[in-house]
Motif scaffolding. Sequence first.
Motif, PDB file in Angstrom:
ATOM      1  N   GLU A 358       0.753  -1.446  -0.003  1.00 38.67           N
ATOM      2  CA  GLU A 358       0.180  -0.137  -0.054  1.00 38.67           C
ATOM      3  C   GLU A 358       0.768   1.340   0.132  1.00 38.67           C
ATOM      4  OE1 GLU A 358      -3.688  -0.024   2.411  1.00 38.67           O
ATOM      5  OE2 GLU A 358      -2.974  -1.894   3.350  1.00 38.67           O
ATOM      6  N   SER A 359       0.388   2.265  -0.970  1.00 41.25           N
ATOM      7  CA  SER A 359       1.354   3.435  -0.994  1.00 41.25           C
ATOM      8  C   SER A 359       1.394   4.055   0.425  1.00 41.25           C
ATOM      9  CB  SER A 359       0.781   4.477  -2.193  1.00 41.25           C
ATOM     10  OG  SER A 359       0.508   3.673  -3.149  1.00 41.25           O
ATOM     11  N   ARG A 360       0.543   4.101   1.348  1.00 41.63           N
ATOM     12  CA  ARG A 360       0.646   4.666   2.447  1.00 41.63           C
ATOM     13  C   ARG A 360       1.762   4.235   3.329  1.00 41.63           C
ATOM     14  NH1 ARG A 360      -0.734   1.328   6.421  1.00 41.63           N
ATOM     15  NH2 ARG A 360      -1.973  -0.302   5.784  1.00 41.63           N
ATOM     16  N   THR A 363       5.345   6.318   3.347  1.00 39.64           N
ATOM     17  CA  THR A 363       5.166   7.468   4.394  1.00 39.64           C
ATOM     18  C   THR A 363       5.466   6.721   5.853  1.00 39.64           C
ATOM     19  OG1 THR A 363       4.042   8.935   2.682  1.00 39.64           O
ATOM     20  CG2 THR A 363       3.954   9.497   5.147  1.00 39.64           C
ATOM     21  N   GLU A 364       4.568   5.704   6.037  1.00 37.35           N
ATOM     22  CA  GLU A 364       4.713   5.317   7.543  1.00 37.35           C
ATOM     23  C   GLU A 364       5.840   4.796   7.911  1.00 37.35           C
ATOM     24  OE1 GLU A 364       1.542   2.399   7.924  1.00 37.35           O
ATOM     25  OE2 GLU A 364       0.006   3.887   7.357  1.00 37.35           O
ATOM     26  N   PRO A 369       6.930  11.670   2.091  1.00 39.13           N
ATOM     27  CA  PRO A 369       5.917  11.613   1.114  1.00 39.13           C
ATOM     28  C   PRO A 369       6.065  10.867  -0.123  1.00 39.13           C
ATOM     29  CG  PRO A 369       6.567  13.695   1.116  1.00 39.13           C
ATOM     30  CD  PRO A 369       7.542  13.093   1.848  1.00 39.13           C
ATOM     31  N   VAL A 370       4.849  10.281  -0.615  1.00 44.81           N
ATOM     32  CA  VAL A 370       5.445   9.269  -1.987  1.00 44.81           C
ATOM     33  C   VAL A 370       5.712  10.318  -3.183  1.00 44.81           C
ATOM     34  CG1 VAL A 370       4.369   7.920  -3.548  1.00 44.81           C
ATOM     35  CG2 VAL A 370       3.790   7.406  -1.169  1.00 44.81           C
ATOM     36  N   THR A 391      -4.267   3.258  -4.319  1.00 45.17           N
ATOM     37  CA  THR A 391      -3.715   2.843  -3.121  1.00 45.17           C
ATOM     38  C   THR A 391      -2.360   1.907  -3.037  1.00 45.17           C
ATOM     39  OG1 THR A 391      -5.205   0.792  -3.514  1.00 45.17           O
ATOM     40  CG2 THR A 391      -6.088   2.935  -2.225  1.00 45.17           C
ATOM     41  N   HIS A 392      -1.939   1.230  -4.278  1.00 48.12           N
ATOM     42  CA  HIS A 392      -0.953   0.294  -4.333  1.00 48.12           C
ATOM     43  C   HIS A 392      -0.045   0.263  -5.234  1.00 48.12           C
ATOM     44  CE1 HIS A 392      -3.936  -1.844  -1.815  1.00 48.12           C
ATOM     45  NE2 HIS A 392      -2.938  -2.877  -1.641  1.00 48.12           N
TER      46      HIS A 392
END
Length: 417
Positions: A358-360, A363-364, A369-370, A391-392
Amino acid sequence: MSVIDLSALKGGLKELPPLSLYIHFPWCVKKCPYCDFNSHEFKPQAGSIAIHDAANVGRNGVGQGFDEMAYVDTLLRDFELSLPAIWGRPITTIFMGGGTPSLFSPQAMDALLAGLRARARIHPDAEITMEANPGTFELERFAGYREAGINRLSIGIQSFDPGHLKALGRIHDGDEARRAVEIALTHFDNVNLDLMYALPQQTLEQALADIDTAIAYGVSHISAYHLTIEPNTLFAVQLPANLPDDDLSADMQEAIEARLEAAGYVHYETSAFGKPGRFARHNVNYWQFGDYVGIGAGAHGKISAHDGIVREMRYKQPAAYIQAVADGQPVQTRHKVGRKDLPFEFMMNLLRLTGGFESRLFTERTGLPVSCIQSQLQQALAEGLIEQDLTHIRPTLKGQRFLNELLTLFLHEEGEV
């Protein structure tokens, strides 16, 4: 390779990732010619002890052995020294690697796990894996490992073919490999088998025969690795004859993947195949850029804090490591991962997962940031190496086959801030 734009970015992690523990056992009966791991042969006198008595070599003064309980005490002291960096965080998985951890007795493993539980929060459902090699198996010992709390075995089979085992310098034969699996399945319902392909003089049919044998046992996980000639190994000095060429190796890889998929195994990582719900949780945490404490000779660790990520490595030589722990300084090298290196380090792990991420999560786990890698993602898309939606991000089949080329896109250029 293009510049990653990190200007005006503060970074920083809002939440810490899951935490694992890796424990290294550096001794082996014999150093395999393809192995570049931190492993060291012990050298008992011929006929003086059986393999399963290996841990007593140091006490008996025979050859260059080790004292297993003294090493357990060293590991626990090393772990104590690590606690300030991870205080209060639960450990979700433990992996005992080597070397050959199964040279250590069940009593030593029980003392180690009890000591860890007394010093830190071990998740009650923690996956606890021990590597084992055929030739160190006895029914009673593996019952003891299970009672100590180990709930997953990873067995270094490599091949069931006696000729290929001999070419790889393994100490076991095909019959011992089969017996090891049978003993393991008597006590464990979560078993991984390590297998290699593209071996000297190996045919496609022989590579598939190894896979079929593993499948027939019904184990929960199979790792299928292409034999790689690593620097600083005997194979690098004396290249084995008649290695399969690139075309045959590729045919083996594709056929193995198809055979395992047909048998119900999910190909979730470059070399890993698991039944649904039986993926290697410890390794998945690595590949998802999670954290891990590494204790033991030569162990590596990655620890996140809200202000950045630190990587560290213990002393490799067992004697030097033991002395360093006694001196209260087990870490030989420690460095903070620079922001410019984070995208590559993240992608080096996450893009091994065939399903991507998942793209998030970028960042996590990096605090960035992406958008700072958007140009690299666009280039990878243009070259057909990844797929991306809202999202992916996931590698394509081409990206999986040419993973090194894909990862190169995320390397920073010299002089970049």
